[in-house]
Enzyme design. Structure first.
Site, PDB file in Angstrom:
ATOM      1  N   HIS A   1       0.828  -1.167   0.007  1.00 41.21           N
ATOM      2  CA  HIS A   1       0.059   0.018  -0.222  1.00 41.21           C
ATOM      3  C   HIS A   1       0.692   1.223   0.063  1.00 41.21           C
ATOM      4  O   HIS A   1       1.855   1.451   0.747  1.00 41.21           O
ATOM      5  CB  HIS A   1      -0.879   0.079   1.075  1.00 41.21           C
ATOM      6  CG  HIS A   1      -0.320   0.198   2.487  1.00 41.21           C
ATOM      7  ND1 HIS A   1       0.133   1.284   2.976  1.00 41.21           N
ATOM      8  CD2 HIS A   1       0.161  -0.721   3.488  1.00 41.21           C
ATOM      9  CE1 HIS A   1       0.681   1.193   4.209  1.00 41.21           C
ATOM     10  NE2 HIS A   1       0.760  -0.069   4.428  1.00 41.21           N
ATOM     11  N   ASP A   2       0.333   2.255  -0.623  1.00 40.64           N
ATOM     12  CA  ASP A   2       1.140   3.572  -0.760  1.00 40.64           C
ATOM     13  C   ASP A   2       2.399   3.620  -1.428  1.00 40.64           C
ATOM     14  O   ASP A   2       3.163   4.533  -1.177  1.00 40.64           O
ATOM     15  CB  ASP A   2       0.828   4.281   0.685  1.00 40.64           C
ATOM     16  CG  ASP A   2      -0.455   4.379   1.102  1.00 40.64           C
ATOM     17  OD1 ASP A   2      -1.039   5.265   0.701  1.00 40.64           O
ATOM     18  OD2 ASP A   2      -0.883   3.531   2.024  1.00 40.64           O
TER      19      ASP A   2
ATOM     20  N   GLY B   1       4.674  -1.195   3.013  1.00 41.71           N
ATOM     21  CA  GLY B   1       4.039   0.025   2.477  1.00 41.71           C
ATOM     22  C   GLY B   1       5.194   1.261   2.607  1.00 41.71           C
ATOM     23  O   GLY B   1       5.969   1.369   3.161  1.00 41.71           O
TER      24      GLY B   1
END
Length: 263
Positions: A122-123, A140
């Site tokens: 994520h991200d 992440g």
């Protein structure tokens, strides 16, 4: 050629499908997904959430794009995944949505090759023309520069940065920032510059010579790090590539990876 969707594929109402797209058997395209022109989803591919897949991407069986992030802070907010054009995404690759507590977007560039089982958390921000070998993994909020190569089973710790043209050895556990043009060995230590990669990419002999000299100065075992950075800045101010390394290690909250002799 025209768009072809296999009868067994599920394309939810609201999904945006480009021109000349091929969607194979048992694929699942969510209502918020966007599939670019001439993309090819071979079979058993899921594209969920607010995901954009760029034109001419080839996605192989059991890849999952836009699944919810593996983060307890995720609450189903307005987050997305954007994948650029002309990527090859092999079997079982996973690329997750962003989280509302961080960047709210996971972004992957164009021209990448993502081998079996590799993972973009994520991200993350991933540059262009990268290569992720089998099961290479990003935690992440990792940032990956253009032309980075990650060996099989290597893993980048969350929030780390990897500069352009860096090479990460197979199985390496990376817990710090990798300088542009750097090479990390299989134990996760910085082990010099990615000389083979620089030569293959057409970097001149003189430039490689200066990069090596600057590297030896910056990561010498003697003296204060800040002094070595200052010396390198003065000696190589005419070399944008060297200054790129210096700016990278001087960035706020930088935690540059080093070799065992500096560790």
């Amino acid at each position: 050629m025209s768009t072809v969707i296999h009868p067994s594929a599920i394309v939810e109402q609201g999904a945006q499908i480009g021109a000349d797209v091929q969607i194979g058997p048992l694929c699942h395209i969510g209502a918020k997904a966007r599939i670019g022109d001439r993309a090819h989803l071979v079979s058993h591919v899921s594209v969920l959430g607010q995901t954009t897949l760029g034109e001419e991407c080839i996605v192989h069986p059991f890849a999952a794009l836009g699944s919810p992030p593996q983060d307890f802070k995720y609450k189903g907010g307005d987050v997305s995944l954007v994948v650029g054009a002309r990527n090859v995404i092999r079997e079982h690759v996973t690329m997750h949505l962003g989280t509302e507590g961080a960047r709210a977007i996971t972004r992957v560039g164009s021209g990448g090759y993502f081998m079996v089982g590799s993972h973009v958390g994520h991200d993350c921000i991933v540059g262009d023309n990268v290569v992720f070998a089998n099961n290479a993994t990003l935690g992440g909020e990792v940032t990956i520069g253009d032309y980075v190569i990650m060996g099989g089973l290597s893993a980048i710790h969350q929030k780390c940065r990897v500069g352009r043209y860096a090479f990460v050895g197979g199985g390496a556990p990376v817990t710090g920032d990798i300088i542009p043009y750097g090479m990390v060995d299989n134990h996760g230590w910085l082990a010099g510059l990615n000389l083979v990669g620089l030569k293959r990419r057409g970097f001149s002999r003189d430039l490689i010579h200066d990069l090596r000299a600057a590297y030896r100065l910056i990561f010498a075992a003697e003296g204060a790090f800040s002094e070595r950075i200052g010396d390198a800045s003065r000696l190589f101010e005419h070399r944008p590539e060297v200054m790129e390394i210096i700016d990278f290690v001087k960035a706020p909250a930088a935690r540059p990876l080093c070799g065992p002799e500096q560790g």
